[in-house]
Every structure is written in C-alpha cells, then in structure tokens.
Design a protein around this motif. Structure first.
Motif, PDB file in Angstrom:
ATOM      1  N   ASP A   1     -21.600 -39.297  -7.139  1.00  0.00           N
ATOM      2  CA  ASP A   1     -22.715 -38.840  -7.985  1.00  0.00           C
ATOM      3  C   ASP A   1     -24.061 -39.242  -7.405  1.00  0.00           C
ATOM      4  N   MET A   2     -24.140 -40.455  -6.863  1.00  0.00           N
ATOM      5  CA  MET A   2     -25.400 -40.918  -6.292  1.00  0.00           C
ATOM      6  C   MET A   2     -25.815 -40.087  -5.089  1.00  0.00           C
ATOM      7  N   SER A   3     -24.880 -39.744  -4.229  1.00  0.00           N
ATOM      8  CA  SER A   3     -25.216 -38.921  -3.060  1.00  0.00           C
ATOM      9  C   SER A   3     -25.676 -37.522  -3.484  1.00  0.00           C
ATOM     10  N   GLU A   4     -24.988 -36.940  -4.459  1.00  0.00           N
ATOM     11  CA  GLU A   4     -25.404 -35.618  -4.954  1.00  0.00           C
ATOM     12  C   GLU A   4     -26.778 -35.674  -5.636  1.00  0.00           C
ATOM     13  N   MET A   5     -27.002 -36.756  -6.361  1.00  0.00           N
ATOM     14  CA  MET A   5     -28.291 -36.891  -7.053  1.00  0.00           C
ATOM     15  C   MET A   5     -29.437 -37.024  -6.060  1.00  0.00           C
ATOM     16  N   VAL A   6     -29.226 -37.779  -4.966  1.00  0.00           N
ATOM     17  CA  VAL A   6     -30.262 -37.927  -3.948  1.00  0.00           C
ATOM     18  C   VAL A   6     -30.591 -36.588  -3.310  1.00  0.00           C
ATOM     19  N   LYS A   7     -29.557 -35.798  -3.017  1.00  0.00           N
ATOM     20  CA  LYS A   7     -29.796 -34.473  -2.440  1.00  0.00           C
ATOM     21  C   LYS A   7     -30.603 -33.582  -3.401  1.00  0.00           C
ATOM     22  N   LYS A   8     -30.202 -33.598  -4.650  1.00  0.00           N
ATOM     23  CA  LYS A   8     -30.909 -32.771  -5.640  1.00  0.00           C
ATOM     24  C   LYS A   8     -32.377 -33.188  -5.778  1.00  0.00           C
ATOM     25  N   LEU A   9     -32.602 -34.515  -5.809  1.00  0.00           N
ATOM     26  CA  LEU A   9     -33.975 -35.002  -5.947  1.00  0.00           C
ATOM     27  C   LEU A   9     -34.832 -34.620  -4.754  1.00  0.00           C
ATOM     28  N   ASN A  10     -34.282 -34.721  -3.562  1.00  0.00           N
ATOM     29  CA  ASN A  10     -35.035 -34.323  -2.369  1.00  0.00           C
ATOM     30  C   ASN A  10     -35.410 -32.850  -2.414  1.00  0.00           C
ATOM     31  N   SER A  11     -34.430 -32.008  -2.819  1.00  0.00           N
ATOM     32  CA  SER A  11     -34.723 -30.570  -2.903  1.00  0.00           C
ATOM     33  C   SER A  11     -35.777 -30.279  -3.977  1.00  0.00           C
ATOM     34  N   LEU A  12     -35.669 -30.984  -5.113  1.00  0.00           N
ATOM     35  CA  LEU A  12     -36.667 -30.776  -6.176  1.00  0.00           C
ATOM     36  C   LEU A  12     -38.063 -31.211  -5.736  1.00  0.00           C
ATOM     37  N   VAL A  13     -38.175 -32.345  -5.028  1.00  0.00           N
ATOM     38  CA  VAL A  13     -39.476 -32.826  -4.552  1.00  0.00           C
ATOM     39  C   VAL A  13     -40.115 -31.828  -3.604  1.00  0.00           C
ATOM     40  N   SER A  14     -39.307 -31.289  -2.687  1.00  0.00           N
ATOM     41  CA  SER A  14     -39.857 -30.295  -1.751  1.00  0.00           C
ATOM     42  C   SER A  14     -40.304 -29.027  -2.481  1.00  0.00           C
ATOM     43  N   GLU A  15     -39.529 -28.585  -3.477  1.00  0.00           N
ATOM     44  CA  GLU A  15     -39.921 -27.402  -4.245  1.00  0.00           C
ATOM     45  C   GLU A  15     -41.223 -27.643  -5.024  1.00  0.00           C
ATOM     46  N   LYS A  16     -41.340 -28.824  -5.658  1.00  0.00           N
ATOM     47  CA  LYS A  16     -42.542 -29.130  -6.429  1.00  0.00           C
ATOM     48  C   LYS A  16     -43.774 -29.223  -5.532  1.00  0.00           C
ATOM     49  N   LYS A  17     -43.605 -29.807  -4.320  1.00  0.00           N
ATOM     50  CA  LYS A  17     -44.734 -29.899  -3.398  1.00  0.00           C
ATOM     51  C   LYS A  17     -45.234 -28.527  -2.996  1.00  0.00           C
ATOM     52  N   SER A  18     -44.285 -27.642  -2.662  1.00  0.00           N
ATOM     53  CA  SER A  18     -44.690 -26.287  -2.272  1.00  0.00           C
ATOM     54  C   SER A  18     -45.339 -25.538  -3.435  1.00  0.00           C
ATOM     55  N   ALA A  19     -44.829 -25.772  -4.660  1.00  0.00           N
ATOM     56  CA  ALA A  19     -45.392 -25.072  -5.833  1.00  0.00           C
ATOM     57  C   ALA A  19     -46.769 -25.617  -6.214  1.00  0.00           C
ATOM     58  N   LEU A  20     -46.995 -26.945  -6.020  1.00  0.00           N
ATOM     59  CA  LEU A  20     -48.250 -27.567  -6.436  1.00  0.00           C
ATOM     60  C   LEU A  20     -49.349 -27.501  -5.383  1.00  0.00           C
ATOM     61  N   ALA A  21     -49.071 -27.015  -4.212  1.00  0.00           N
ATOM     62  CA  ALA A  21     -50.094 -26.986  -3.153  1.00  0.00           C
ATOM     63  C   ALA A  21     -51.271 -26.098  -3.557  1.00  0.00           C
ATOM     64  N   SER A  22     -50.962 -24.884  -4.065  1.00  0.00           N
ATOM     65  CA  SER A  22     -52.045 -23.975  -4.475  1.00  0.00           C
ATOM     66  C   SER A  22     -52.791 -24.509  -5.698  1.00  0.00           C
ATOM     67  N   VAL A  23     -52.045 -25.135  -6.614  1.00  0.00           N
ATOM     68  CA  VAL A  23     -52.681 -25.694  -7.817  1.00  0.00           C
ATOM     69  C   VAL A  23     -53.624 -26.831  -7.453  1.00  0.00           C
ATOM     70  N   ILE A  24     -53.213 -27.652  -6.462  1.00  0.00           N
ATOM     71  CA  ILE A  24     -54.065 -28.775  -6.032  1.00  0.00           C
ATOM     72  C   ILE A  24     -55.355 -28.257  -5.414  1.00  0.00           C
ATOM     73  N   LYS A  25     -55.259 -27.172  -4.633  1.00  0.00           N
ATOM     74  CA  LYS A  25     -56.472 -26.586  -4.055  1.00  0.00           C
ATOM     75  C   LYS A  25     -57.424 -26.096  -5.149  1.00  0.00           C
ATOM     76  N   GLU A  26     -56.839 -25.368  -6.115  1.00  0.00           N
ATOM     77  CA  GLU A  26     -57.682 -24.902  -7.230  1.00  0.00           C
ATOM     78  C   GLU A  26     -58.284 -26.068  -8.014  1.00  0.00           C
ATOM     79  N   LEU A  27     -57.490 -27.131  -8.188  1.00  0.00           N
ATOM     80  CA  LEU A  27     -57.961 -28.298  -8.926  1.00  0.00           C
ATOM     81  C   LEU A  27     -59.133 -28.969  -8.211  1.00  0.00           C
TER      82      LEU A  27
END
Length: 647
Positions: free
Chosen positions: A455-481
């Motif tokens: 479970d810990m290994s799967e959770m780490v993978k999921k968290l890494n993928s979520l962090v990368s997705e959030k960074k890509s999604a928030l890049a444009s918002v940060i510029k506007e901000l």
C-alpha cells in the motif's frame, strides 16, 4: 484637560441634555453660550435655575450661580482658589473656570439633585424689612431666631460638658490627636474613594470608546472588503458634489440673507424714534408704492411679450429646480444627522447588550446568515438526534443479546470443565484456545506487514502523479495570480493616494465649514441682540405713545369749553388739590396763631388747677387724719368708762 472635556461632551450628548456636541464645536462655544450650558446643567439639578441668560443681567447671573454653587458645596480648584478670580471668570464665561465646574457637576448629578432639594428646607429665608413690620411675621421671625439661639446655647453646653468629661480621662490630649488624625484619614479615604470612582468611570468610558472604535474599524474593514474602488470613488464624488453645493450655493445664500436682515435691523435701530404721525406717513408711502407696483405689473401683462414669457417660464423652471435642490439638500442633511444619531443609539444599545451577556449584536445580513445557519444546523441536529435514538435502541438489543450469549458461553464452559475433570484432562480447552489465538494473531500480523508495504509503494506513486498533475494545472493560475497581485498593488497605491487627497479635501472643507458655522453663530447672536434691542425700542415707543396720548387728552380736556371735561383734566384736579391744601394750611396757621396767643394764660390756668388739686388733696389728708384721731379718742373713752364700772 482633554479627558475632562471628553467627559463633559459625552455627558452633554446623553439624556437629558442631548446637546449633540463634539470636541471641536464644544471648544468653539462663545462665553455666553458656555454660561448658558452651565445654567442648563444647574437647571437640571435645580429646576428653579431654568433661566434664559439673554433676559438676565450679568451681575444677577453671577450672583445666582455663585449662590447655587455655594449651596452645592463646590470648592474652586487650580487657578480659581481666589474667590475674586473665580467670580470674575464666572462673569466673563472663562473656560478654565467653567470647565472644572461642569466636570464636577456632571460627575455627581444625582447626589447634587438631592442636596438641592433639601437645601430649600435647611437654608434660612431672608425676610424683607417691609414684611417684618407685620406683627405676625416679626413674632415668627423672632421665635425662629430665639429657637436657633437656644439650640446654639444647648450645643455650647453639650460641648463644654463633653470637654469636662474628656479632661478627666488620662492622656486626653493624645486621644484628641488620634481622633483628629482619624478624621483626617477618613476624609482622605473619602477623597481616595472618589478618585477611584472617577478613575473607574474614566476606564469605563475609555473601554466604551475603544469598543466603538473597534466596531467602526470592523465596519470600515467590512465595507472596504465588500466595496470596489469604482463604488468608493463614486461615493466620494457624490459627497464632494454635495459639500461643494452646500459651500458654494446654500451657505452663501443663507449668509447673504442674514446679512440683509442684519443690515435692515441696523438701519431700523439707527433711525430716530418715530411718532404716530411718522408711522401714518410711512404707511401711506407703502400703499402708494404698492399701487405703483400693481400698475406696472398690469402694464407688463398688457404688453404680453412672447420672448419675456419664454424667459419667465425658464426662470420659473430654474427657480423650481433650485428650490427642489435646496429641499433635497436639507433632507439629505437631516437624513445624515438622523443617521448619525441612530448610529450613536445603535452603538449604545450594542454596548449595553455586550455588558449584559458579553456577545456582539449582529447586523442585518449577518443576522440573516446566522438564522439560516441555525436552521440548517437544527435540521442536521434533528437528523443526528434521530440516528442516535435508533443507535441507542439497537445498542440496547445488542447488549441484551451479548448478555444472553455470555450466559450461554459460561454454561457451556462449565459443562466442558466438568467433562474434562471426569476424563482427567482439566485445562486442555483453555490451552488449545490460547494456541489458536496466538497463531491467528501471528498470521494476521504477517499479512498486515505485506499489505502495508504494498500500500505504501502504491500510495507514493499516486502522490507523485497527483503532484505533477497539480503543478501542471496550477502553472497558468500562478501566472494570472502574479499579474493580479501586481494590479492589486497598483490599485491599492492609487486608492491610498485618492484617500489622502480626499482626507486633505475633507479636512479643508471641515475647517471651512467650522469657520462658516462660527460666523453664522456669531451673526445669529448679533441678530438676536438686535431683535431684543428692536423689541426694547418698540416697548419704549409704545410707552411714549401712551404718554403722548395722555398729554393730548390732557390738552384737549384743558382747552375744551365744557366744564365737565375741564374738571376731568389732571391740571384742574391738581389745581383744585393745591387750593384745598392752601386753604387747609391757612386754617392751620390761624389755629396755630390762636394757640400761641392763648398758650401763656392757659399754662397759668393749668398751674392754678394743679395747685388747687394739691390743696384739695392736702385738705383730704388732714380731714382723714382728724377723723382717725377722733375715733381713737372715742375708743379710749369707752375703755376708761368700762374700767370705772368694774371698779
């Protein structure tokens, strides 16, 4: 001094005075107005002091106020220890003299009301000398004085008796010293308690001011958070337009009207006194001018010029619009004053509720949100309460089944133990259960270890993928901000500049308004003085008219050929009285002459009568003495005859 003025202003703005002052307006009061405020405060303590100072002489005002302050036991402090300085400052309305008096009166109004009520029963009345001529009044006054003297004598005797009793005691000088120190300490204790109460009041007022300021800051922050720069600028522009209209149009018109009225009143006062004939002449001139005006108006209407008609229409519309504008400005001013008074009342109510339960009163939108929140919470509470009731019922059933199962398990265990004892293998079932339980626990722990690692290994993978997705999604918002932050900084800077401009403009307008208010107040006072002078001159004119009418009536009666009218004349009456008094004086002089001529013979005759009276009195005494001697001789003769007969 500033805390003293704040306390005075706060007290005067409350009931029952409701003066609606602030620190600037109160400090800018004229000496006459300040004395009127002091008189109003004294009238609240003693209703007999309700006097309009414009109708009272300054000496009478100073005498009245000094007598009232003496009854209330006010002691001047600071620079007013000299009574002459204090009296002079009270006459001229000096602020350093009147401010401490107002502060002292407003601190203890209820106590002073009681003192003023009792004073009229304890102060000796000064009876005028003309009333003391009445026997009843004089006797009552003497009885009062004698009663007070007797009371004074009794007090003196009691003091002497107590002194004698104390002098017999040991160390009475030391005891007197201790008693004197005790009295001084008690007075100091009362003074300290009074200071403590004053400090408590100041602390209470300071806390109230702090709460008001905090509420204002909170409301301003809420308004700034909800408002936009455009709406703020629009509101500021409206206020500036309104203030410009008041300063450039309304106030100058009112000032011009006041100046015209003042000029007219000065002109009326400067003219000499008019008689009845002058007034009739003026009325005839006014009637002639009115007829000329009416004729000119009729000629103008007969011409009926179209251009002038259009201009008159536009003038009427302009005058109607200006009147509407003035009416709306007055309504807006009244609404602002009403809003300020309502805000003060709301702050007072808020403070009262905060004192009662310690909570803050919610406003309209906040209260609605609070009510809706309470309703949603009440529905959730009802649902949760129903679920809890169901769970409680189910818990009761499960508890009962658990008890039944425990009883059955205990019965089975007892049966199993009896069977093991019979077979000779007691404790076998217990050890078997323990071994099974330990093995089951070991297998569960092994399974949990494997599962947790996966479970810990799967959770780490999921968290890494979520962090990368959030960074890509928030890049444009940060510029506007970032852009919005920069824009927000620029707008806040611009808002601060506009606010500083507004504050400077508002300060200038406020200073101009205060100057205009002072000038208007001064002109109003001058107008009131001129009105009083005008009424005084009118009264003098009426008195002179009455005297003139009497003089004309006298002249008519004196010149008239009718004898009855002549007899009504004052001159005839005075001449008649003079003739009567002269006749009476003549008769008295003749009588005096007769009395002087007959004075010598009459005095001689009176002396002869007195001598005759003395002579008759002497004869009477001699006759009585002779009679008494003859009676004594007769008695002795009778006694001698009796003695002879016995012999």
């Amino acid at each position: 001094m500033s805390d003293q003025i704040k306390f005075i202003v706060d007290s005067l703005n409350k009931e029952p005075f409701r003066k609606n002052y602030n620190l600037i307006t109160f400090d800018s009061l004229e000496p006459m107005q300040l004395l009127q405020v002091l008189s109003d405060v004294l009238a609240e303590i003693d209703p007999k002091q309700l006097v309009d100072l414009r109708e009272e002489m300054p000496e009478q005002t100073a005498k009245r106020m000094l007598s009232v302050l003496g009854i209330l036991k006010y002691k001047p402090s600071g620079n007013a220890t000299d009574m002459s300085t204090f009296r002079q400052g009270l006459v001229i309305g000096s602020k350093p003299v009147i401010y401490p008096v107002l502060h002292w009166l407003l601190q203890r109004t209820n106590e002073l009301k009681k003192r003023a009520y009792l004073a009229r029963f304890l102060i000796k009345l000064e009876v005028p000398s003309e009333f003391l001529q009445d026997e009843t009044v004089a006797d009552t006054n003497k009885q009062d004085i004698s009663a007070m003297e007797e009371e004074k004598d009794q007090l003196i005797k009691r003091v002497e008796h107590l002194k004698k009793r104390v002098e017999t005691a040991q160390n009475y000088q030391w005891m007197l010293k201790i008693a004197r120190q005790l009295r001084v300490e008690k007075e100091r204790e009362e003074y300290l308690a009074q200071q403590k109460q004053e400090q408590k009041n100041q602390l209470f007022h300071a806390v109230q001011r702090l709460q008001r300021v905090q509420n204002q800051l909170k409301s301003m922050r809420q308004a700034a958070a909800d408002a936009k720069p455009e709406s703020l600028m629009k509101r500021l522009e409206e206020e500036i337009k309104f203030n410009l209209y008041m300063v450039t149009e309304k106030f100058p018109k009112e000032l011009e009207n006041k100046k015209k009225e003042l000029h007219f009143l000065q002109k009326v006062v400067s003219e000499p006194a008019m008689g009845h004939s002058d007034l009739l002449e003026l009325e005839s001139k006014i009637n002639e001018i009115n007829t000329e005006i009416n004729q000119l108006i009729e000629k103008k209407m007969m011409r009926n010029e179209p251009i002038e008609g259009k201009l008159s229409l536009y003038r009427q519309q302009a005058s109607i619009i200006s009147r509407k504008k003035e009416a709306k400005a007055e309504e807006l001013q009244e609404a602002k004053e009403k809003l300020a008074s309502l805000e003060r009342e709301a702050s007072l109510k808020r403070n009262q509720t905060r004192e009662f339960d310690g909570t803050e009163v919610l406003k309209g939108d906040e209260f609605k949100r609070y009510v809706s929140k309470l309703r949603s919470k009440s529905t959730v509470f009802k649902k949760k309460h129903q679920i809890i009731a169901e769970l409680k019922a189910e818990f009761g059933l499960l508890q009962r089944t658990e008890e039944l199962l425990k009883q059955r398990h205990e019965n089975i265990q007892q049966q199993l133990q009896t069977m093991e004892e019979k077979k000779g293998i007691s404790g076998y079932s217990y050890t078997q259960e323990e071994l099974e339980r330990v093995s089951a626990l070991k297998s569960e722990v092994d399974e949990m270890k494997g599962r947790t690692l996966d479970d810990m290994s799967e959770m780490v993978k999921k968290l890494n993928s979520l962090v990368s997705e959030k960074k890509s999604a928030l890049a444009s918002v940060i510029k506007e901000l970032r852009q919005l932050r920069q824009k927000c900084q620029e707008l806040t800077q611009e808002c601060d500049e506009k606010k500083s401009q507004y504050d400077s403009c508002a300060a200038g307008l406020e200073s101009n308004r205060s100057k205009l208010e002072q000038e208007v107040r001064r002109l109003r006072e001058e107008c009131l003085q001129e009105e009083s002078r005008y009424h005084y001159t009118n009264c003098m004119i009426k008195n002179l008219e009455v005297q003139l009418r009497r003089a004309t009536d006298e002249m008519k009666a004196y010149i008239s050929s009718d004898q009855q009218e002549k007899r009504k004349a004052i001159r005839e009456q005075y001449t008649k009285n003079i003739a009567e008094q002269e006749n009476l004086g003549k008769k008295l002089r003749e009588k005096q002459k007769v009395v002087r001529e007959s004075h010598g013979p009459n005095m001689k005759q009176a002396k002869m009568w007195r001598d005759l009276q003395q002579l008759m009195e002497c004869k009477k005494q001699c006759f009585l003495k002779q009679q008494s001697q003859t009676s004594i001789g007769q008695v002795t003769e009778i006694l001698q005859m009796g003695y002879r007969e016995e012999e």
